[in-house]
Design an enzyme around this catalytic site. Sequence first.
Site, short mmCIF file in Angstrom:
data_model
loop_
_atom_site.label_atom_id
_atom_site.label_comp_id
_atom_site.label_asym_id
_atom_site.label_seq_id
_atom_site.Cartn_x
_atom_site.Cartn_y
_atom_site.Cartn_z
N ASN A 139 -4.03 4.71 17.14
CA ASN A 139 -5.34 4.40 16.54
C ASN A 139 -5.68 2.94 16.78
OD1 ASN A 139 -5.88 6.89 15.18
ND2 ASN A 139 -4.24 6.35 13.76
N CYS B 190 3.37 8.76 1.07
CA CYS B 190 3.92 7.84 2.06
C CYS B 190 4.21 6.52 1.33
CB CYS B 190 2.90 7.66 3.19
SG CYS B 190 3.44 6.48 4.42
N CYS C 22 1.55 -2.54 15.12
CA CYS C 22 1.52 -2.34 13.68
C CYS C 22 0.86 -3.49 12.94
CB CYS C 22 2.95 -2.17 13.19
SG CYS C 22 3.07 -2.09 11.40
N CYS D 134 -0.61 5.80 10.29
CA CYS D 134 0.63 5.11 10.62
C CYS D 134 0.37 3.74 11.27
CB CYS D 134 1.40 5.98 11.61
SG CYS D 134 2.92 5.26 12.13
N SER E 174 12.04 7.42 7.49
CA SER E 174 11.53 7.20 8.83
C SER E 174 11.93 5.79 9.27
CB SER E 174 10.01 7.33 8.80
OG SER E 174 9.49 6.95 10.04
N GLY F 249 7.12 -1.59 5.86
CA GLY F 249 8.53 -1.97 5.87
C GLY F 249 9.41 -1.02 6.65
N GLU F 250 10.61 -1.50 6.96
CA GLU F 250 11.63 -0.67 7.62
C GLU F 250 12.61 -0.25 6.52
OE1 GLU F 250 12.94 0.81 10.61
OE2 GLU F 250 14.39 1.29 9.07
N SER G 283 11.21 6.69 14.89
CA SER G 283 10.03 6.25 15.65
C SER G 283 10.51 5.85 17.04
CB SER G 283 9.39 5.04 14.96
OG SER G 283 8.98 5.41 13.67
N LEU G 284 10.45 6.78 17.95
CA LEU G 284 11.00 6.55 19.28
C LEU G 284 9.97 5.85 20.18
CD1 LEU G 284 13.61 7.08 20.85
CD2 LEU G 284 12.54 9.14 21.75
N HIS G 285 8.83 6.48 20.33
CA HIS G 285 7.66 5.90 20.99
C HIS G 285 7.77 5.65 22.50
CE1 HIS G 285 6.21 5.80 17.05
NE2 HIS G 285 6.56 4.59 16.70
N CYS H 45 7.25 -6.69 6.95
CA CYS H 45 8.32 -6.06 7.74
C CYS H 45 8.85 -7.05 8.77
CB CYS H 45 7.75 -4.82 8.44
SG CYS H 45 9.02 -3.87 9.30
N GLU I 258 0.83 -1.20 0.00
CA GLU I 258 0.00 0.00 0.00
C GLU I 258 0.87 1.27 0.00
OE1 GLU I 258 -4.12 -1.42 2.08
OE2 GLU I 258 -2.57 -0.74 3.44
N CYS J 88 6.73 -4.47 15.18
CA CYS J 88 6.21 -3.56 16.21
C CYS J 88 4.83 -4.05 16.68
CB CYS J 88 6.08 -2.15 15.66
SG CYS J 88 7.67 -1.48 15.16
#
Length: 352
Positions: free
Chosen positions: A301, A113, A127, A344, A202, A170-171, A225-227, A120, A87, A124
């Site tokens: 979300n 994007c 995700c 995201c 990112s 993906g990373e 992406s620290l989070h 991936c 996507e 995460c």
Amino acid sequence: MKQSLLDFTLKELTNIVKPSFRAKQIYGWIYHQYADNYEDMKNIPKNLKDELSKKFLINPMKIVNKEISNDGTIKYLFELQDGKTIETVWLKMKDTQYDKNGEIIQEAKYTICVSTQVGCKVGCAFCLTAKGGFTRDLTAGEIVGQVVALKKDNNHKHNRMINIVYMGMGEPLDNLENLAKAIEIFKEDEGLCISGKRQTVSTSGLSNKIDRLGEMDLGVHIAISLHAVDDELRSELIPMNKAHNINSIIEAVKRFPIDTRKRVMFEYLVIKGKNDDLGSAKKLVKLLHGIKAKVNLIYFNPYPGTNYDRPSKEDMIAFQEYLVKHGLLCTIRDSKGIDISAACGQLKEKNV
Ligand code: SF4
């Protein structure tokens, strides 16, 4: 799988297509006219087109579905040559501005994007992409093809500015070679001419690859992406944190060549009861000390099957105010495309 013409920099295409001015013409057809079949290339000799078509596709990306959000976000589903799907999201960042006579003073601004892998490996916890596991890296041509196809589909002229964020499936740094090639192809003056400044990589924080990307000196931005502010929670959210902990990421960011006018973006996905308290905000301020940083707070979300919850608006604002009071730039991202799951961490393959 057949290679595509989008896999090549102009220099590489010049080694394939002789005489060299023909390579430039073909580049123009692909990136300025968005030609996706050889017949359209009117001024290219038939024998050259026949020869190229035996070896190379033009754009390997086929749009198989399109979902349009109320806010103008469009989520595309692409089918690849091997039948896999990915996507890509078209985001409207600013509406067209008009003067009082109805004349356009500024055209609408868009960001794409882009995905870099089918699935991936990072896994995460929040995700949807991760749920389907990892299938394969995208080629440079498949990365470039997403942007060409979306610009064409939206009648977005080649010379209109666009921003790219490598933030889809993906990373990106796990597919660094193809990513770097795609970045170079986007920058081509004879192609889309999208400077490094308009491209943001990112990453979930592969610290050694952040260093490698920095050494490549491509002029791109990075977003992290620290989070989380402690390794325990971060490892729960991003299992790969065990190999690349928060300190190693922060040190790599400090070594990254950053345009002095720009800031490093730190994405912080705010999850109710996990990392939305002022103690976390205080630790974040300390962690980012000495980095020209901007923090982007993202509402989690929820999706079916998740154990995490969306934070309250009050907690989100209190968190933001704390960061701003302590000298950090901080925005709260309005999640675009929520109604079509284009936000995201919500991108996935077709049947996952
Ligand atoms: S959030 Fe990004 S890095 Fe993490 S699993 Fe999903 S696609 Fe991979």
